[in-house]
Design a protein around this motif. Structure first.
Motif, PDB file in Angstrom:
ATOM      1  N   ALA A 173      35.018  15.464  37.927  1.00  0.00           N
ATOM      2  CA  ALA A 173      35.595  15.512  39.276  1.00  0.00           C
ATOM      3  C   ALA A 173      35.202  14.273  39.957  1.00  0.00           C
ATOM      4  N   ILE A 174      34.027  13.683  39.865  1.00  0.00           N
ATOM      5  CA  ILE A 174      33.522  12.468  40.364  1.00  0.00           C
ATOM      6  C   ILE A 174      34.490  11.096  39.776  1.00  0.00           C
ATOM      7  N   GLY A 175      34.770  11.355  38.453  1.00  0.00           N
ATOM      8  CA  GLY A 175      35.604  10.205  37.626  1.00  0.00           C
ATOM      9  C   GLY A 175      37.027  10.406  38.683  1.00  0.00           C
ATOM     10  N   GLY A 176      37.587  11.539  38.520  1.00  0.00           N
ATOM     11  CA  GLY A 176      38.758  11.644  39.200  1.00  0.00           C
ATOM     12  C   GLY A 176      38.878  11.175  40.585  1.00  0.00           C
ATOM     13  N   ALA A 177      37.950  11.498  41.411  1.00  0.00           N
ATOM     14  CA  ALA A 177      37.898  11.127  42.612  1.00  0.00           C
ATOM     15  C   ALA A 177      37.379   9.481  43.076  1.00  0.00           C
ATOM     16  N   THR A 178      37.021   8.707  41.934  1.00  0.00           N
ATOM     17  CA  THR A 178      36.769   7.379  41.979  1.00  0.00           C
ATOM     18  C   THR A 178      38.056   6.780  41.478  1.00  0.00           C
ATOM     19  N   LEU A 179      38.735   7.382  40.702  1.00  0.00           N
ATOM     20  CA  LEU A 179      40.240   6.927  40.193  1.00  0.00           C
ATOM     21  C   LEU A 179      41.047   6.939  41.355  1.00  0.00           C
ATOM     22  N   LEU A 180      41.037   8.128  42.232  1.00  0.00           N
ATOM     23  CA  LEU A 180      41.990   8.205  43.333  1.00  0.00           C
ATOM     24  C   LEU A 180      41.550   7.143  44.410  1.00  0.00           C
ATOM     25  N   VAL A 181      40.430   6.927  44.456  1.00  0.00           N
ATOM     26  CA  VAL A 181      40.000   6.069  45.553  1.00  0.00           C
ATOM     27  C   VAL A 181      40.382   4.744  45.107  1.00  0.00           C
ATOM     28  N   LEU A 182      40.168   4.291  43.838  1.00  0.00           N
ATOM     29  CA  LEU A 182      40.882   3.056  43.315  1.00  0.00           C
ATOM     30  C   LEU A 182      42.406   2.720  43.578  1.00  0.00           C
ATOM     31  N   LEU A 183      43.158   3.821  43.189  1.00  0.00           N
ATOM     32  CA  LEU A 183      44.654   3.811  43.342  1.00  0.00           C
ATOM     33  C   LEU A 183      45.110   3.749  44.758  1.00  0.00           C
ATOM     34  N   LEU A 184      44.070   4.186  45.650  1.00  0.00           N
ATOM     35  CA  LEU A 184      44.408   4.111  47.085  1.00  0.00           C
ATOM     36  C   LEU A 184      44.191   2.903  47.679  1.00  0.00           C
ATOM     37  N   TRP A 185      43.068   2.215  47.169  1.00  0.00           N
ATOM     38  CA  TRP A 185      42.664   1.025  47.513  1.00  0.00           C
ATOM     39  C   TRP A 185      43.793  -0.068  46.936  1.00  0.00           C
TER      40      TRP A 185
END
Length: 601
Positions: free
Chosen positions: A284-296
Motif C-alpha cells: 500500500a505504501i509502495g502504491g501510494a508512493t507510485l501514485l504520488v510520483l505519477l501525480l507529481w
C-alpha cells in the motif's frame, strides 16, 4: 493569425503509459517484503521454540533421577518385602510427604505383578492403591531393569502425565517398581494467548500437548497397524483410534525440534497472516508512493506544456522580434534543464534517505537481539554454576547415604530453576526497556542468596569474607529478583578482581541506613579500577578481562536496574587499596521480620 490547438489528453496518456510501465515494480517489492518479514517471524519463533523446549526438558530432567533415588528408601523396600498393613501405611505416608516436597503429581509403589501397593494419593477418592497397571509400558521397562518413560492419560485420574519408573532391587532381585508421575498441564498454560500455536507430538505422531485444545489427541500422519495395536495395548490417549489432524499447511509457517530423549517433536505454527499483513502495508505504501510520483510528474508535464504554449504565443505575436524570442526561448530551455537536474538529484537524495533509514532500523533490531542474547548467557551462568555445585554435593551425599541433606540440595536446584525463569523474564523486560514497579523487599535474604551462589567459588579461591550487616532487617524499594541479580553481579565482579592477586584475599561487605535510604558497600583488596576502566565501567561490553572470561555486561546491567529502582551505583577505589562499590537504594516501611537463623535462600 490562428493558434494551433494542443491536445490536452496527451500528458495524461503519457502518465497512464508510465503507470503501466512502473506497476510491475510492485512485484519485486512484494517478494522482498515477504522474504524479510518471513525471516523475521521465523527467527522470533525459533527463539520462542528454544525457550519452550528448554522449559519442557527442564521439567522432565527434574524428575528423571527421582525413581532411582526413591528405590533405595528402606521404608519402600520393607513394604515390598512384607506388605503387611503397617509397612504399607508407612509407605503411603512417606510417598505423600515426598510428593509434597518434590512437586510431583503422584508417587506410587508397584508389586512385581503390577498391583499398586502404596501411593501418595492413598487418601483420595481416585487413589491408585490396589490398581492394576501392569499393562503400562513403564512397568514392563522397570521390571527389565530399565528407566521407564511413558506419556499417557491416567486411567484412574483422567489426567495427562509423563511417567518415570525404576526397579526397586534387593541385590540382583527385583522387588517391584517405583513410579513418578509428572503433571505437564502447566506447560500448555505457559504458552499464553498468541497467534502462534504450540504442537507437541509423541513417537506415534499423535498430538499430546498443544495450545489449541481441539487438536489434542489427533494424529498428524497416518498410523500404521503396529502403532494402532500399541495404542490399543498401552491406552495413552482418550481414544484408541486417533483421528487425522487436517491442517492447511499453506496457511502456517512451521518450525520443529526433535527431542530424542522422549521421541517427541515440538512444533510452533505461525499463521501466514502475520506476514501477509505487513506485506500488504508495504504494498500500500509502495502504491501510494507510485501514485504520488505519477501525480507529481503529471503536474510537471502540465507546467511544461503551459510554458511551451506561452512560448508559441509569443513567437506568433512578435515575429519582428525573433531574435529576442529566440534568446528568451534559450533561457527557458536552460531553466528547464536545471529544473530536471534538480528533480533528479532530489529523487536520488530521497532514495538514499529511505535506504539509510531502513539500514539503521535493521541495525537497531539486531543490536537489541544481540544484547538480549548476550545478557541471558551472562546472567544464567551464575545459577547454572550453583546448580552444578549442588548437584555434585548431592552425589557425594548420596554416596554417604545422607539422603536428607541430598534432598535439600535437590530442593536448592529446584529453587534455582525457578529463579532462572524469573531472571529470563527480567532480562527480556530489560531488553525491551520494560518498566516494572518496585516493591518492599528485605535486603538480608537477597544478600544471603547472592552469597550462597558464589560460596563455592569464594571458598575455592580462599577469599576471607568480612561482613558488617546489622541483625535488624533492612527494607528497601526494589524487585526481589532484580535485587538478587544486582548483588550477585557485584559479588562476582569482586571475585574476578581477587583472582588476579595472591593470598590473602579479602572481601568486605557492609550495610546500613543513610538519610532516607539503605547503603550497601562492597570492598575488596584487589587491584582496583584503573583510570580508563573507572570511566567506562558502566558501558555495555566493556571489560578488562580476557574475551573468554567475561562479556562486559555485569556493571552495565546493574547500573540500569539500580537507576530503574530510583537508586544509585557508585564506583571508586578505597584509600587502603582495592575497588569499592556502593549501592544506594530507597528505604521502605518495615514488614515481616527477617529470620536471623536457619535461613535458606
Amino acid at each position: 493569425m490562428t493558434r494551433p490547438k494542443l491536445s490536452r489528453r496527451q500528458p495524461w496518456r503519457t502518465l497512464a503509459l508510465l503507470s503501466l510501465l512502473l506497476l510491475p515494480l510492485l512485484w519485486p517489492l512484494k517478494h522482498l517484503a515477504e522474504r524479510y518479514y518471513t525471516d523475521q517471524l521465523l527467527e522470533q519463533n525459533r527463539q520462542t521454540l528454544d525457550l519452550y523446549v528448554a522449559n519442557l526438558l527442564g521439567t522432565l530432567h527434574r524428575y528423571e533421577v527421582l525413581p532411582a533415588i526413591l528405590g533405595d528408601l528402606p521404608v519402600l523396600r520393607r513394604a515390598l518385602e512384607a506388605p503387611h498393613p503397617g509397612a504399607v501405611d508407612q509407605a503411603n505416608r512417606l510417598l505423600e510427604e515426598l510428593r509434597a516436597r518434590t512437586g510431583a503429581d503422584v508417587l506410587y509403589l508397584m508389586s512385581p505383578q503390577g498391583i499398586t501397593l502404596a501411593a501418595s494419593n492413598w487418601q483420595d477418592a481416585d487413589s491408585f492403591v490396589n490398581r492394576d497397571f501392569a499393562f503400562r509400558p513403564y512397568f514392563r521397562q522397570a521390571m527389565r531393569g530399565e528407566l521407564g518413560r511413558f506419556f499417557g492419560l491416567g486411567t484412574t485420574s483422567g489426567k495427562r502425565g509423563y511417567y518415570f519408573s525404576a526397579a526397586v532391587r534387593d541385590g540382583q532381585a527385583v522387588l517391584g517398581a517405583i513410579v513418578v508421575k509428572v503433571d505437564l498441564d502447566h506447560t500448555e498454560t505457559l504458552w499464553g494467548n498468541t497467534p502462534e500455536q504450540l504442537l507437541v507430538t509423541d513417537a506415534n505422531g499423535v498430538v499430546i500437548l498443544t495450545s489449541h485444545p481441539e487438536w489434542r489427541y489427533h494424529a498428524v500422519r497416518e498410523l500404521d497397524s503396529e502403532e494402532r495395536e500399541r495404542i490399543i495395548q498401552d491406552r495413552p490417549y482418550t481414544t484408541t483410534s486417533p483421528r487425522r489432524l487436517s491442517l492447511d499447511l499453506r496457511s502456517w509457517l512451521i518450525q520443529s525440534r526433535e527431542l530424542r530423549e522422549t521421541d517427541w517433536t515440538v512444533r510452533i505454527l505461525a499463521p501466514t497472516i502475520l506476514v501477509e499483513r505487513p506485506v500488504r502495508t508495504v504494498l500500500a505504501i509502495g502504491g501510494a508512493t507510485l501514485l504520488v510520483l505519477l501525480l507529481w510528474l503529471g503536474l510537471l508535464l502540465q507546467r511544461r506544456r503551459h510554458l511551451i504554449e506561452r512560448m508559441a504565443l509569443d513567437a506568433r505575436a512578435r515575429e519582428e522580434l525573433e531574435g529576442r524570442v529566440q534568446a528568451r526561448t534559450h533561457e527557458l530551455e536552460t531553466l528547464n534543464s536545471r529544473l530536471k537536474g534538480a528533480v533528479l538529484e532530489r529523487e536520488q537524495a530521497q532514495q538514499e534517505l529511505v535506504r539509510a533509514q531502513d539500514e539503521l532500523l535493521q541495525a537497531g533490531k539486531l543490536s537489541v537481539l544481540g544484547t538480549m542474547s548476550a545478557s541471558i548467557s551472562h546472567e544464567l551462568n551464575q545459577p547454572l554454576a550453583a546448580m552444578r555445585s549442588y548437584a555434585d554435593n548431592a552425589g557425594v551425599l548420596l554416596d554417604h547415604n545422607r539422603l536428607k541433606e541430598a534432598r535439600g540440595n535437590l530442593q536448592q536446584i529446584s529453587a534455582l530453576t525457578t529463579r532462572m525463569a524469573s531472571i529470563i523474564s527480567h532480562l527480556r523486560a530489560f531488553a525491551r526497556r520494560d518498566q516494572r514497579g518496585a516493591e518492599r523487599v528485605a535486603l538480608q535474604p537477597a544478600l544471603e542468596d547472592a552469597l550462597s551462589l558464589i560460596a563455592r567459588r569464594r571458598q575455592a579461591m580462599g577469599v576471607e569474607l568480612i561482613r558488617d550487616v546489622p541483625e535488624a532487617t533492612l527494607w528497601v524499594q526494589a524487585g526481589e529478583t532484580r535485587l538478587r541479580q544486582i548483588l550477585t553481579n557485584l559479588l562476582s565482579n569482586a571475585l574476578d578482581a581477587l583472582g588476579d592477586i595472591a593470598s590473602p584475599r579479602r572481601l568486605h561487605i557492609a550495610a546500613g541506613l543513610f538519610e532516607d535510604g539503605v547503603r550497601v558497600s562492597l570492598r575488596d583488596n584487589g587491584p582496583g579500577f584503573g583510570r580508563d576502566a573507572l570511566g567506562r565501567a558502566r558501558e555495555p561490553f566493556f571489560t578488562t578481562k580476557a574475551s573468554a572470561e567475561g562479556l562486559g555486561l555485569g556493571l552495565a546491567i546493574c547500573d540500569t536496574l539500580v537507576s530503574a529502582l530510583g537508586g544509585e551505583l557508585r564506583l571508586g577505589n578505597h584509600p587502603e587499596g582495592g575497588a569499592c562499590v556502593e549501592l544506594l537504594l530507597q528505604g521502605a516501611a518495615p514488614g515481616t521480620a527477617y529470620p536471623n537463623e536457619d535461613y535458606l535462600p
